[in-house]
Design a protein around this motif. Structure first.
Motif, short mmCIF file in Angstrom:
data_model
loop_
_atom_site.label_atom_id
_atom_site.label_comp_id
_atom_site.label_asym_id
_atom_site.label_seq_id
_atom_site.Cartn_x
_atom_site.Cartn_y
_atom_site.Cartn_z
N THR A 230 3.61 14.20 -0.39
CA THR A 230 2.75 13.09 0.57
C THR A 230 1.77 12.37 -0.18
N GLY A 232 -1.23 10.07 0.95
CA GLY A 232 -2.28 9.31 2.76
C GLY A 232 -1.49 9.62 3.59
N LYS A 233 -0.84 8.46 4.10
CA LYS A 233 -0.40 9.22 5.29
C LYS A 233 1.32 8.71 5.20
N ASP A 234 1.83 8.50 3.90
CA ASP A 234 3.09 8.62 3.53
C ASP A 234 4.01 9.39 2.65
N ASP A 251 -1.03 14.16 -1.53
CA ASP A 251 -1.71 16.21 -0.79
C ASP A 251 -0.93 16.77 -1.67
#
Ligand code: FES
Length: 277
Positions: A230, A232-234, A251
């Motif tokens: 992961t 960021g948001k992707d 992450d």
């Protein structure tokens, strides 16, 4: 079948393997990785970042830490024997440009992939400051090589048996406290937990950080999803989108959890291997 020219233990359980593969050596760039298989066509696929390459000699160098079944099988291969399978180069090469001053943080076996990136960044005109950390003196390797491509080379060990008794994050923080405006980029390669804390260390200084991830991989071509991370948001795939990512966006907790997913199976496989060899 690829000829193995050398497979020497350079530190306890850490081996430097040189393989003849002219076509791959021509294409290899710092930051790329390969997938190798130790014995048969059905053996585990092991992703390894390229530690060095020699286009003239047509060779590729891998540094392998023998921790699981497949890496133990791999390091048992001797010079003169053949490696059944290697695919690559895979992934994106490192971004090589003049950042001004770069810091290279290498933890444990991460020294191997850090070295060609440091060398290439120096060739691009960067001033290179390297920090090389290990648990203990015996586990340090390629210190002279890394030092030779660095203006400043700092060694740390957890037990103080060589260099400074510290974690790599301590000199990293100290240098950033005095020179953060000069530092264009911090590269970090090593255990995920080390990279996580390096990434956290650089955040307050607003310096760009790049981490090379060692996720679980299967096919290495973006098909299986095994190496997903992961960012960021992707959701990204380490094998085709990486292996290098902006360290501030990773992450780390998901990555660390995914790295432990097959611990039981790995233990079981290793026990079976040890009992049968
Ligand atoms: S290893 Fe399968 S998608 Fe990356």
């Amino acid at each position: 079948m690829l000829p193995i020219l050398k497979n020497d233990e350079i530190a306890p359980n850490i081996f430097e393997m040189v393989i003849e593969y002219p076509r791959l050596a021509q294409k290899a760039q710092p930051g790329h990785f390969v997938i190798v298989m130790s014995d048969t066509e059905v053996s585990e696929r092991i992703p390894l970042t390229i530690a060095d390459f020699d286009r003239k000699a047509g060779t590729l160098t891998l540094v392998i830490m023998a921790i699981g079944t497949s890496t133990r099988k791999l390091v048992r291969l001797k010079a003169g024997e053949k490696l059944p399978t290697m695919i690559g180069p895979l992934g994106h090469a490192s971004e090589l440009k003049n950042f001004g001053t770069v810091m290279m943080v290498a933890g444990g076996v991460g020294t191997a992939p850090v070295y060609p990136i440091a060398r290439a960044l120096r060739e691009k005109g960067n001033r290179v400051i390297s920090i090389q950390g290990a648990r203990t003196k015996e586990l340090l390797f390629w210190t002279e090589k890394l030092s030779a491509v660095s203006e400043e080379h700092i060694i740390t060990t957890d037990d103080g048996s060589a260099g400074r008794k510290a974690l790599v994050t301590e000199p990293l923080r100290e240098i950033l406290e005095t020179k953060s405006k000069e530092i264009g980029c911090v590269y970090m390669i090593g255990p995920a937990i080390m990279m996580k804390f390096c990434a956290q260390t650089i955040v307050p200084f607003g310096v760009k950080g790049v981490a090379s991830l060692n996720s679980v991989m299967i096919d290495g071509t973006g098909m299986c999803g095994g190496c997903r991370v992961t960012i960021g948001k992707d959701t990204k795939f380490t094998c085709v989108d990486g292996p290098e990512f902006d360290a501030s966006l990773i992450d780390w907790d998901i990555l660390l959890a995914r790295q432990k997913m097959y611990c039981e199976e790995e233990k079981c496989s290793l026990n079976h291997y040890i009992c049968n060899t």
